[in-house]
Design an enzyme around this catalytic site. Structure first.
Site, PDB file in Angstrom:
ATOM      1  N   GLU A  35       0.927  -1.180   0.042  1.00 44.56           N
ATOM      2  CA  GLU A  35       0.058  -0.123   0.019  1.00 44.56           C
ATOM      3  C   GLU A  35       0.981   1.164   0.075  1.00 44.56           C
ATOM      4  OE1 GLU A  35      -3.411   0.771  -0.229  1.00 44.56           O
ATOM      5  OE2 GLU A  35      -2.285   3.119  -0.132  1.00 44.56           O
ATOM      6  N   THR A  42      -9.681   4.168   0.640  1.00 48.44           N
ATOM      7  CA  THR A  42     -10.429   5.246   0.382  1.00 48.44           C
ATOM      8  C   THR A  42     -11.569   5.315   1.478  1.00 48.44           C
ATOM      9  OG1 THR A  42     -10.620   5.417  -2.048  1.00 48.44           O
ATOM     10  CG2 THR A  42     -12.319   6.393  -1.112  1.00 48.44           C
ATOM     11  N   CYS A  43     -12.363   4.155   1.482  1.00 46.87           N
ATOM     12  CA  CYS A  43     -13.561   4.056   2.526  1.00 46.87           C
ATOM     13  C   CYS A  43     -12.887   4.735   3.955  1.00 46.87           C
ATOM     14  CB  CYS A  43     -13.985   2.790   2.524  1.00 46.87           C
ATOM     15  SG  CYS A  43     -15.505   2.752   3.701  1.00 46.87           S
ATOM     16  N   LYS A  51     -16.457  10.549   6.193  1.00 42.84           N
ATOM     17  CA  LYS A  51     -17.722  11.327   5.825  1.00 42.84           C
ATOM     18  C   LYS A  51     -18.990  10.895   6.600  1.00 42.84           C
ATOM     19  CE  LYS A  51     -20.947   9.164   3.769  1.00 42.84           C
ATOM     20  NZ  LYS A  51     -20.601   8.600   2.390  1.00 42.84           N
ATOM     21  N   TYR A  99      -6.511  -2.061  10.887  1.00 40.57           N
ATOM     22  CA  TYR A  99      -6.237  -2.559   9.559  1.00 40.57           C
ATOM     23  C   TYR A  99      -4.834  -3.436   9.513  1.00 40.57           C
ATOM     24  CZ  TYR A  99     -10.589  -1.713   6.908  1.00 40.57           C
ATOM     25  OH  TYR A  99     -11.843  -1.687   6.487  1.00 40.57           O
ATOM     26  N   ALA A 115       3.800  -0.532  -5.499  1.00 34.66           N
ATOM     27  CA  ALA A 115       3.975  -1.736  -6.308  1.00 34.66           C
ATOM     28  C   ALA A 115       3.728  -1.550  -7.544  1.00 34.66           C
ATOM     29  CB  ALA A 115       3.530  -2.979  -5.461  1.00 34.66           C
ATOM     30  N   GLY A 176     -23.570  15.969  -9.311  1.00 36.32           N
ATOM     31  CA  GLY A 176     -25.078  15.625  -8.925  1.00 36.32           C
ATOM     32  C   GLY A 176     -25.215  14.239  -8.202  1.00 36.32           C
ATOM     33  N   TYR A 178     -23.641  10.935  -5.370  1.00 38.16           N
ATOM     34  CA  TYR A 178     -23.358  10.790  -4.102  1.00 38.16           C
ATOM     35  C   TYR A 178     -22.700  11.915  -3.447  1.00 38.16           C
ATOM     36  CZ  TYR A 178     -24.474   5.729  -4.724  1.00 38.16           C
ATOM     37  OH  TYR A 178     -25.138   4.310  -4.779  1.00 38.16           O
ATOM     38  N   GLU A 182     -24.191  14.514  -0.469  1.00 33.33           N
ATOM     39  CA  GLU A 182     -23.805  14.222   0.891  1.00 33.33           C
ATOM     40  C   GLU A 182     -23.142  15.530   1.299  1.00 33.33           C
ATOM     41  OE1 GLU A 182     -21.707  10.325   0.660  1.00 33.33           O
ATOM     42  OE2 GLU A 182     -23.590   9.400   0.861  1.00 33.33           O
ATOM     43  N   ARG A 199     -23.849  19.129 -14.599  1.00 33.84           N
ATOM     44  CA  ARG A 199     -24.085  19.305 -15.926  1.00 33.84           C
ATOM     45  C   ARG A 199     -25.280  19.313 -16.578  1.00 33.84           C
ATOM     46  NH1 ARG A 199     -20.553  14.355 -18.556  1.00 33.84           N
ATOM     47  NH2 ARG A 199     -21.685  12.587 -17.658  1.00 33.84           N
ATOM     48  N   GLY A 264     -17.545  11.899 -10.223  1.00 39.28           N
ATOM     49  CA  GLY A 264     -17.453  10.438 -10.597  1.00 39.28           C
ATOM     50  C   GLY A 264     -16.060  10.136 -10.011  1.00 39.28           C
TER      51      GLY A 264
HETATM   52  P1  NDP Z   1     -21.490   9.802  -9.225  1.00 36.85           P
HETATM   53  O1  NDP Z   1     -21.076   9.088 -10.069  1.00 36.85           O
HETATM   54  O2  NDP Z   1     -22.466   9.616  -7.883  1.00 36.85           O
HETATM   55  O3  NDP Z   1     -21.974  10.982  -9.629  1.00 36.85           O
HETATM   56  C1  NDP Z   1     -21.312  11.683 -10.738  1.00 36.85           C
HETATM   57  C2  NDP Z   1     -22.075  12.992 -11.050  1.00 36.85           C
HETATM   58  O4  NDP Z   1     -20.979  13.829 -11.712  1.00 36.85           O
HETATM   59  C3  NDP Z   1     -23.464  13.023 -11.765  1.00 36.85           C
HETATM   60  O5  NDP Z   1     -24.238  13.777 -11.433  1.00 36.85           O
HETATM   61  C4  NDP Z   1     -22.862  13.042 -13.321  1.00 36.85           C
HETATM   62  O6  NDP Z   1     -23.893  13.860 -14.078  1.00 36.85           O
HETATM   63  C5  NDP Z   1     -21.797  14.439 -13.054  1.00 36.85           C
HETATM   64  N1  NDP Z   1     -20.859  13.853 -14.073  1.00 36.85           N
HETATM   65  C6  NDP Z   1     -20.067  12.934 -14.692  1.00 36.85           C
HETATM   66  N2  NDP Z   1     -19.136  12.912 -15.385  1.00 36.85           N
HETATM   67  C7  NDP Z   1     -19.006  14.384 -15.528  1.00 36.85           C
HETATM   68  C8  NDP Z   1     -18.363  15.133 -16.261  1.00 36.85           C
HETATM   69  N3  NDP Z   1     -17.590  14.692 -17.122  1.00 36.85           N
HETATM   70  N4  NDP Z   1     -18.595  16.536 -16.167  1.00 36.85           N
HETATM   71  C9  NDP Z   1     -19.243  17.066 -15.272  1.00 36.85           C
HETATM   72  N5  NDP Z   1     -20.155  16.244 -14.522  1.00 36.85           N
HETATM   73  C10 NDP Z   1     -19.970  14.944 -14.715  1.00 36.85           C
HETATM   74  O7  NDP Z   1     -20.098  10.353  -8.456  1.00 36.85           O
HETATM   75  P2  NDP Z   1     -19.482  10.770  -7.262  1.00 36.85           P
HETATM   76  O8  NDP Z   1     -18.103  11.396  -7.414  1.00 36.85           O
HETATM   77  O9  NDP Z   1     -20.417  11.434  -6.479  1.00 36.85           O
HETATM   78  O10 NDP Z   1     -19.041   9.373  -6.387  1.00 36.85           O
HETATM   79  C11 NDP Z   1     -18.354   8.370  -6.979  1.00 36.85           C
HETATM   80  C12 NDP Z   1     -18.801   7.000  -6.814  1.00 36.85           C
HETATM   81  O11 NDP Z   1     -18.427   6.887  -5.293  1.00 36.85           O
HETATM   82  C13 NDP Z   1     -20.159   6.719  -6.689  1.00 36.85           C
HETATM   83  O12 NDP Z   1     -20.622   6.502  -7.899  1.00 36.85           O
HETATM   84  C14 NDP Z   1     -20.467   5.808  -5.630  1.00 36.85           C
HETATM   85  O13 NDP Z   1     -20.304   4.577  -6.384  1.00 36.85           O
HETATM   86  C15 NDP Z   1     -19.274   5.985  -4.553  1.00 36.85           C
HETATM   87  N6  NDP Z   1     -19.903   6.679  -3.614  1.00 36.85           N
HETATM   88  C16 NDP Z   1     -20.811   6.068  -2.664  1.00 36.85           C
HETATM   89  C17 NDP Z   1     -21.436   6.579  -1.547  1.00 36.85           C
HETATM   90  C18 NDP Z   1     -22.397   5.518  -0.755  1.00 36.85           C
HETATM   91  O14 NDP Z   1     -22.515   4.515  -0.931  1.00 36.85           O
HETATM   92  N7  NDP Z   1     -23.248   6.677   0.091  1.00 36.85           N
HETATM   93  C19 NDP Z   1     -20.798   7.897  -1.072  1.00 36.85           C
HETATM   94  C20 NDP Z   1     -19.920   8.517  -1.911  1.00 36.85           C
HETATM   95  C21 NDP Z   1     -19.432   7.839  -3.101  1.00 36.85           C
HETATM   96  P3  NDP Z   1     -24.859  13.124 -15.236  1.00 36.85           P
HETATM   97  O15 NDP Z   1     -25.782  12.338 -14.296  1.00 36.85           O
HETATM   98  O16 NDP Z   1     -25.496  14.155 -15.499  1.00 36.85           O
HETATM   99  O17 NDP Z   1     -23.922  12.448 -16.047  1.00 36.85           O
END
Ligand code: NDP
Length: 450
Positions: A35, A42-43, A51, A99, A115, A176, A178, A182, A199, A264
Site C-alpha cells: 500500500e 478510500t473508505c 464522511k 487494519y 508496487a 450531482g 453521491y 452528501e 452538468r 465520479g
Molecule cells: P456519481 O457517479 O455518484 O455522480 C457523478 C455526477 O457527476 C453525476 O451527477 C454526473 O452527472 C456528473 N458527471 C459525471 N461526469 C461528468 C463530467 N465529465 N463533467 C461534469 N459532470 C459529470 O459520482 P461521485 O463522485 O459522487 O461518487 C463516486 C462514486 O463513489 C459513486 O458512484 C459511488 O459509487 C461511490 N460513493 C458511494 C457513496 C455511498 O455509498 N453513500 C458515497 C460516496 C461515493 P450526470 O448524471 O448528468 O452524468
C-alpha cells in the site's frame, strides 16, 4: 518449496485488498500486500468513514436548533470545524492501525510502498526490491475525476475536503451524485452557503427520480441552491483566495471560498505496469475481469473500484472474499450484483434497493403497482420542522412480488437494510402486510402500504 516468493501479492490496502489478503492467508496461502499511502483505502481514510462522521456532526445543527421544542435550552451553540476535523482524523488513524494489525495477525506481510507489475508474476517495489508471486491481485481502487476544464487545479476533491483549514463560508460543489449531495447536506448544516452545480438537469440519476425530487425540494427549502444543466467552463482563482466558477449555462459566473468537484471516480490503474504485463483495460482504465475476478492474464486478478463494476465498499469486500475462497479456499464462487441496497447520506438520507419505478415500468410495462407513503415524521411534528418522508414500494405481477423499495427520510439507511432481505428473498407484498407495525416509528410505513 514454491518457485515464487509468495502465493499471493495484493496491490492496494483498501477494503477489497485487505479482505482478500486476510482470507487468503487464513486458507493457508503465503500472502503479502503493498500500500503506497495509508492502510484502509478510500473508505476508511477519505471516504465512507470520515464522511459518515461529518454527517453525524452535521445532524447536531438541526437537533440543537430544535432542542427548545423538546424542553432544552442551549445557551450558545457554536460550531468548531477544526475540532471536528481533527477528532475525525484521530479516529481514522485508529482505524488505519486496526487494519494493519488485522493483517499482521493473519500472517500477511505488509510493504508500505508503491508496487508495480513487471510481468504476469513479477512486482517491483518503489524501494527497488523485486518480488514474484503465483497470483497477483490488483485492488488499487479509484481516484476522483478531475474537473477537466481550465483552472481545474483550483478545485478540491473528496480527497482534500476532510482537511480544510477552515470551514468555507461558501462552497460550490460540481456534480450531482453521491458525494455532491452528501457534502451539500454536511456543509449546509455547518453554516456554509452551498450550491450544487451539475452538468445535466438530473441529480442522482440511478435513484428513483420522485424520491430524488423530494431531496431537491427539501434541500431548496433549507437553502441549498441547485444550478442544473450547468456544464463547467473554467475555474479562476482570485487574489483574495476565493474561486470564481464559470458555467456554460448562459448564467453569471459564481464566486465562493471553495469549489469541490465530485463528478465520479476513475479506476486507479495508470502507470503501474498493467499494460506491460498484458492486462486488458477498458476505455475508462478499468481492469476487465470475469465473474471470477480474473483478468485476461491467468495469474492476475482484480477486485473493487479498479474494475469499475459497482463502486461500493461492501461489494469490493465481497469480491475480495470470493476471490480468496475461490483461488485458495477450494470453494470457487461468484457474487451476486442483483438487488444491492445502497444509501446516499444526504440530508435527509435516501436508501434504495431494487428497481426504480422508471426501471420497473420499462421492463414490466403496466404489470406493476406503485405504493407510496408520504408522511411527516413524529419528531418533525413536535419540532415544527416541515420536512416529510416519502417511501415507495414497487411490486410486479398478480402475486405482487416486491421488486423495489425506495426511501427518503431520517434514518432511511438504517431502516432499509432489514427490508432489503425481503426484496432479495423475492417476497410478495402480502408478507409485508402480515408484519405487525412497530408503533410509533417511521419504519412501520414499510408494512402499512395501502
Ligand atoms: P456519481 O457517479 O455518484 O455522480 C457523478 C455526477 O457527476 C453525476 O451527477 C454526473 O452527472 C456528473 N458527471 C459525471 N461526469 C461528468 C463530467 N465529465 N463533467 C461534469 N459532470 C459529470 O459520482 P461521485 O463522485 O459522487 O461518487 C463516486 C462514486 O463513489 C459513486 O458512484 C459511488 O459509487 C461511490 N460513493 C458511494 C457513496 C455511498 O455509498 N453513500 C458515497 C460516496 C461515493 P450526470 O448524471 O448528468 O452524468
Amino acid at each position: 518449496m514454491s518457485e515464487y516468493d509468495y502465493d499471493l501479492f495484493v496491490i492496494g490496502g483498501g477494503s477489497g485488498g485487505v479482505r482478500a489478503a486476510r482470507i487468503s492467508a487464513s486458507h493457508g496461502a503465503k500472502v503479502a500486500i503493498a500500500e503506497e499511502y495509508r492502510m484502509g483505502g478510500t473508505c476508511v481514510i477519505r471516504g465512507c468513514v470520515p464522511k459518515k462522521m461529518l454527517v453525524y456532526g452535521a445532524h447536531f445543527a438541526e437537533d440543537l436548533h430544535e432542542a427548545s421544542r423538546f424542553g432544552w435550552d442551549i445557551e450558545k451553540a457554536t460550531f468548531d470545524w477544526p475540532r471536528l476535523r481533527d477528532i475525525i482524523q484521530e479516529d481514522v488513524n485508529r482505524l488505519e492501525g486496526l487494519y494493519g494489525g488485522t493483517l499482521g495477525n493473519a500472517g500477511v506481510e505488509t510493504y508500505k510502498e508503491r508496487a508495480e507489475l513487471t510481468g504476469p508474476n513479477a512486482i517491483k517495489l518503489a524501494s527497488g526490491k523485486t518480488i514474484t508471486a503465483k497470483y497477483i491481485l490488483v485492488a488499487t481502487g479509484g481516484w476522483p475525476a478531475q474537473a477537466g476544464c481550465e483552472g481545474e487545479e483550483h478545485a478540491l476533491t473528496s480527497n482534500e475536503i476532510f482537511h480544510l483549514e477552515e470551514k468555507p463560508k461558501s462552497i460550490i460543489i460540481v456534480g450531482g451524485g453521491y458525494i455532491a449531495n452528501e457534502f451539500a447536506g454536511i456543509f449546509h448544516a455547518f453554516g456554509s452557503d452551498v450550491t450544487v452545480a451539475n452538468r445535466s438537469e438530473k441529480i442522482l440519476r440511478p435513484y428513483d427520480q420522485e424520491i430524488v425530487g423530494k431531496l431537491k425540494e427539501m434541500g431548496e427549502t433549507k437553502g441549498i441552491k441547485f444550478r442544473l444543466s450547468a456544464p463547467l467552463q473554467k475555474i479562476v482563482k482570485n487574489t483574495d483566495g476565493t474561486v470564481t466558477v464559470h458555467f456554460n449555462d448562459g448564467g453569471e459566473p459564481q464566486t465562493a471560498d471553495v469549489v469541490m468537484v465530485a463528478t465520479g471516480r476513475v479506476p486507479k490503474s495508470n502507470d503501474m505496469g498493467l499494460e506491460e504485463a498484458g492486462v486488458a483495460l477498458d476505455k475508462s482504465g478499468a481492469i476487465i475481469v470475469g465473474d471470477d475476478n480474473k483478468s485476461n492474464v491467468d495469474s492476475i486478478y482484480a477486485v473493487g473500484d479498479v474494475t469499475n463494476r459497482v463502486q461500493l465498499t461492501p461489494v469490493a469486500i465481497r469480491e475480495g472474499h470470493a476471490f480468496a475462497d475461490s483461488v485458495f479456499g477450494g470453494n470457487p464462487r461468484t457474487i451476486s450484483y442483483a438487488n444491492i441496497p445502497s444509501a446516499v447520506f444526504s440530508s435527509p438520507p435516501i436508501a434504495s434497493v431494487g428497481m426504480t419505478e422508471e426501471e420497473a415500468r420499462a421492463q414490466f410495462g403496466d404489470d406493476i403497482n406503485v405504493y407510496k407513503s408520504d408522511f411527516r415524521p413524529m419528531k418533525n411534528v413536535l419540532s415544527g420542522r416541515q420536512e416529510r418522508g416519502l417511501y415507495k414500494m414497487i411490486t410486479q405481477g398478480s402475486d405482487e412480488i416486491v421488486v423495489g423499495l425506495h426511501l427518503i427520510g431520517p434514518e432511511s439507511s438504517e431502516i432499509l437494510q432489514g427490508a432489503a432481505i425481503a426484496i432479495v428473498g423475492k417476497m410478495p407484498k402480502s408478507v409485508f402486510d402480515d408484519v405487525v407495525a412497530i408503533h410509533p416509528s417511521m419504519a412501520e410505513e414499510i408494512v402499512l402500504f395501502k
